[in-house]
Design an enzyme around this catalytic site. Structure first.
Site, PDB file in Angstrom:
ATOM      1  N   SER A 242      -5.667  -5.033  -9.311  1.00  0.00           N
ATOM      2  CA  SER A 242      -6.474  -3.868  -8.965  1.00  0.00           C
ATOM      3  C   SER A 242      -7.787  -3.963  -9.740  1.00  0.00           C
ATOM      4  CB  SER A 242      -5.730  -2.587  -9.318  1.00  0.00           C
ATOM      5  OG  SER A 242      -5.621  -2.502 -10.720  1.00  0.00           O
ATOM      6  N   LYS A 243      -8.604  -2.952  -9.554  1.00  0.00           N
ATOM      7  CA  LYS A 243      -9.945  -2.994 -10.156  1.00  0.00           C
ATOM      8  C   LYS A 243      -9.901  -3.238 -11.658  1.00  0.00           C
ATOM      9  CE  LYS A 243     -12.898  -0.760  -6.923  1.00  0.00           C
ATOM     10  NZ  LYS A 243     -12.008   0.139  -6.148  1.00  0.00           N
ATOM     11  N   ARG A 244      -8.861  -2.684 -12.311  1.00  0.00           N
ATOM     12  CA  ARG A 244      -8.891  -2.823 -13.771  1.00  0.00           C
ATOM     13  C   ARG A 244      -8.683  -4.264 -14.235  1.00  0.00           C
ATOM     14  NH1 ARG A 244      -3.388  -2.181 -15.176  1.00  0.00           N
ATOM     15  NH2 ARG A 244      -2.498  -1.699 -13.160  1.00  0.00           N
TER      16      ARG A 244
END
Ligand code: GLU
Length: 292
Positions: A242-244
């Site tokens: 995911s984005k993180r």
């Protein structure tokens, strides 16, 4: 003829997980002199955005994963879905459910309180056609639900082997909001059939949808395609990418100056190697040797 499809929902950027799925679909169709179809699953009108569609098309083209047919947009196919819904309703294989959000929520709470997976309790399944018509005339909103046949469902996954689901897995799932807003599983079944897809290759997060899609296809007397579910790409902490975990949109790699050939090579080697020390492949080499 082998026909695969990549069917992203434009509710987010084309990330590397999606690009890897597209690469598998592309390579498998090319290896078999088949066709690769692109379908944009934009039925969720609130979450779908034009900018994501544009990014998906741009990202695939940049990677060289050119499609043979499409892009098809589900929002342009409402009349087709409606035809299939009407057939199911006429044959009594589906029914209209007029339960309100509150009723559904209290059913959900009930099943949770007795330690069972939430499902629809079948309240609207026994209304006659006249009773249903009366409620339509009163303007009550409805969803169309599949009448579950409560059969055990199994299929032979091309990657994972035999997968079985017990008889109560599917339940009376909803197919469409009203007659003109089809929901994901239903639209996929109609499209995979109409687009003559022979092999559905997608991420393993879709395994729970597969018994639903098989049940819907059975109700429509349609053959199901072959299914192959790919392991997901995980971050170093073993959670879904995911984005993180940093830049995950394909288009960001382009902006950062990566070459598409490098990204393809990287994606191909995630979870596969040729069994020797070679580490650099172009797309044509991949077509000839990849996972045969
Ligand atoms: N539209 C779905 C998604 O983006 C994929 C559907 C499928 O491959 O069957 O997750």
């Amino acid at each position: 003829m082998i026909r695969t499809r990549f069917a992203p929902s434009p509710t987010g950027h084309l990330h590397i997980g999606g690009a890897r799925t597209a690469l598998f679909c592309y390579l498998f169709s090319r290896q078999n002199n088949g066709k690769f179809i692109l379908r944009i699953e934009d039925t969720d009108k609130e979450r779908s955005k034009q900018e994501y569609t544009t990014g998906i098309l741009e990202g695939l083209k940049w990677l060289g994963l050119e499609w043979d047919e499409g892009p098809f947009f589900q929002t342009q196919r409402t009349t087709t879905y409606r035809k299939y819904l009407e057939k199911l309703l006429e044959e009594g294989k589906a029914y209209r459910c007029f339960c309100t959000k509150e009723e559904l929520e209290s059913q959900r709470q009930y099943y949770m309180s007795i330690g069972k997976a939430p499902r629809y309790n079948g309240k609207c399944s026994s209304y006659t056609e006249q009773e249903q018509q009366k409620m339509i005339e009163e303007g009550r909103p409805f969803v169309v639900r599949l009448r579950s046949t409560e059969q055990k469902i199994e299929f032979n996954d091309l990657v994972k082997g035999k997968i079985e689901f017990p008889a109560d897995t599917v339940g009376d799932i909803s197919l469409s909001k009203g007659m003109d807003s089809p929901l994901y599983n239903f639209a996929v079944v109609v499209d995979d059939y109409e687009m003559q897809i022979t092999h559905v290759i997608r991420g393993e997060d879709h395994i729970p949808n597969t018994p639903k899609q098989i049940a819907i296809a059975k109700a429509l007397n349609l053959p199901s395609p072959e299914y192959g579910h790919l392991p997901l790409i995980l971050g170093p902490d073993k959670s879904k990418m995911s984005k993180r975990h940093g830049a995950t949109a394909v288009i960001d790699y382009k902006k950062e100056g990566f070459l598409p050939e490098a990204l393809i090579n990287f994606l191909a080697l995630l979870g596969w190697n040729p069994g020797d020390n070679r580490e650099v492949f172009d797309i044509n080499q991949l077509i000839s040797i990849y996972i045969k």
